[in-house]
Design a protein around this motif. Structure first.
Motif, PDB file in Angstrom:
ATOM      1  N   UNK A 206     -64.638 -26.441 -14.614  1.00 19.61           N
ATOM      2  CA  UNK A 206     -63.439 -26.004 -15.327  1.00 19.61           C
ATOM      3  C   UNK A 206     -62.334 -25.636 -14.342  1.00 19.61           C
ATOM      4  N   UNK A 207     -62.718 -24.871 -13.321  1.00 18.27           N
ATOM      5  CA  UNK A 207     -61.745 -24.351 -12.359  1.00 18.27           C
ATOM      6  C   UNK A 207     -61.794 -25.137 -11.058  1.00 18.27           C
ATOM      7  N   UNK A 208     -60.636 -25.554 -10.604  1.00 14.61           N
ATOM      8  CA  UNK A 208     -60.492 -26.277  -9.345  1.00 14.61           C
ATOM      9  C   UNK A 208     -60.403 -25.245  -8.219  1.00 14.61           C
ATOM     10  N   UNK A 209     -61.407 -25.205  -7.376  1.00 15.61           N
ATOM     11  CA  UNK A 209     -61.438 -24.185  -6.324  1.00 15.61           C
ATOM     12  C   UNK A 209     -60.286 -24.349  -5.334  1.00 15.61           C
ATOM     13  N   UNK A 210     -59.806 -25.561  -5.168  1.00 17.42           N
ATOM     14  CA  UNK A 210     -58.628 -25.776  -4.324  1.00 17.42           C
ATOM     15  C   UNK A 210     -57.419 -25.052  -4.918  1.00 17.42           C
ATOM     16  N   UNK A 211     -57.286 -25.120  -6.257  1.00 20.14           N
ATOM     17  CA  UNK A 211     -56.196 -24.401  -6.927  1.00 20.14           C
ATOM     18  C   UNK A 211     -56.419 -22.894  -6.880  1.00 20.14           C
ATOM     19  N   UNK A 212     -57.662 -22.454  -6.974  1.00 21.91           N
ATOM     20  CA  UNK A 212     -57.959 -21.020  -6.851  1.00 21.91           C
ATOM     21  C   UNK A 212     -57.466 -20.536  -5.489  1.00 21.91           C
ATOM     22  N   UNK A 213     -57.752 -21.315  -4.449  1.00 23.86           N
ATOM     23  CA  UNK A 213     -57.278 -20.965  -3.114  1.00 23.86           C
ATOM     24  C   UNK A 213     -55.767 -20.949  -3.023  1.00 23.86           C
ATOM     25  N   UNK A 214     -55.115 -21.904  -3.683  1.00 25.23           N
ATOM     26  CA  UNK A 214     -53.649 -21.951  -3.698  1.00 25.23           C
ATOM     27  C   UNK A 214     -53.075 -20.688  -4.338  1.00 25.23           C
ATOM     28  N   UNK A 215     -53.628 -20.305  -5.478  1.00 23.81           N
ATOM     29  CA  UNK A 215     -53.156 -19.109  -6.176  1.00 23.81           C
ATOM     30  C   UNK A 215     -53.411 -17.861  -5.317  1.00 23.81           C
ATOM     31  N   UNK A 216     -54.583 -17.790  -4.703  1.00 21.29           N
ATOM     32  CA  UNK A 216     -54.899 -16.646  -3.838  1.00 21.29           C
ATOM     33  C   UNK A 216     -53.894 -16.551  -2.693  1.00 21.29           C
ATOM     34  N   UNK A 217     -53.581 -17.670  -2.075  1.00 22.59           N
ATOM     35  CA  UNK A 217     -52.597 -17.677  -0.986  1.00 22.59           C
ATOM     36  C   UNK A 217     -51.227 -17.248  -1.481  1.00 22.59           C
ATOM     37  N   UNK A 218     -50.802 -17.797  -2.621  1.00 25.17           N
ATOM     38  CA  UNK A 218     -49.502 -17.457  -3.196  1.00 25.17           C
ATOM     39  C   UNK A 218     -49.408 -15.957  -3.460  1.00 25.17           C
ATOM     40  N   UNK A 219     -50.521 -15.384  -3.896  1.00 25.86           N
ATOM     41  CA  UNK A 219     -50.560 -13.959  -4.253  1.00 25.86           C
ATOM     42  C   UNK A 219     -50.830 -13.063  -3.036  1.00 25.86           C
ATOM     43  N   UNK A 220     -50.767 -13.651  -1.860  1.00 27.46           N
ATOM     44  CA  UNK A 220     -50.919 -12.917  -0.600  1.00 27.46           C
ATOM     45  C   UNK A 220     -52.263 -12.202  -0.478  1.00 27.46           C
ATOM     46  N   UNK A 221     -53.288 -12.846  -1.051  1.00 28.92           N
ATOM     47  CA  UNK A 221     -54.655 -12.339  -0.927  1.00 28.92           C
ATOM     48  C   UNK A 221     -55.568 -13.542  -0.660  1.00 28.92           C
ATOM     49  N   UNK A 222     -55.320 -14.226   0.484  1.00 26.35           N
ATOM     50  CA  UNK A 222     -56.055 -15.462   0.755  1.00 26.35           C
ATOM     51  C   UNK A 222     -57.526 -15.231   1.078  1.00 26.35           C
ATOM     52  N   UNK A 223     -58.296 -16.262   0.866  1.00 24.64           N
ATOM     53  CA  UNK A 223     -59.699 -16.240   1.259  1.00 24.64           C
ATOM     54  C   UNK A 223     -59.770 -16.436   2.773  1.00 24.64           C
ATOM     55  N   UNK A 224     -60.621 -15.694   3.461  1.00 21.40           N
ATOM     56  CA  UNK A 224     -60.773 -15.914   4.899  1.00 21.40           C
ATOM     57  C   UNK A 224     -61.367 -17.291   5.184  1.00 21.40           C
ATOM     58  N   UNK A 225     -61.066 -17.828   6.361  1.00 20.65           N
ATOM     59  CA  UNK A 225     -61.627 -19.104   6.794  1.00 20.65           C
ATOM     60  C   UNK A 225     -63.148 -19.049   6.694  1.00 20.65           C
TER      61      UNK A 225
END
Length: 78
Positions: free
Chosen positions: A46-65
């Motif tokens: 259902x959820x595209x993890x690439x888009x989840x990462x995009x949203x996290x980055x946009x919201x200034x709470x990115x996933x660590x490498x």
């Protein structure tokens, strides 16, 4: 998270749309380890993890490498 952010994180992978202010606010409070613990193969359909990462980055709470969320491992930040 589902109510405010789902539409920005669902398949298809493109286009990537900047999330709303309400989604941004939810991401700021998100417990990432708890959130990722609930990601199943079914949810990844259902959820595209690439888009989840995009949203996290946009919201200034990115996933660590190298952070694993469900079966997805996030790449380094650009």
């Amino acid at each position: 998270m589902i109510k405010e952010c789902a539409k920005y994180q669902q398949w298809p992978a493109n286009p990537k749309i900047d999330p709303s202010d309400a989604c941004y606010a939810v991401w700021q409070k998100a417990n990432i380890p708890c959130l990722c613990a609930g990601v199943t193969k079914e949810k990844e359909k259902i959820y595209c993890m690439e888009k989840v990462g995009y949203v996290a980055n946009f919201c200034k709470k990115p996933f660590p490498h190298g952070y694993k969320c469900g079966s997805y491992t996030f790449p380094p930040m650009a």
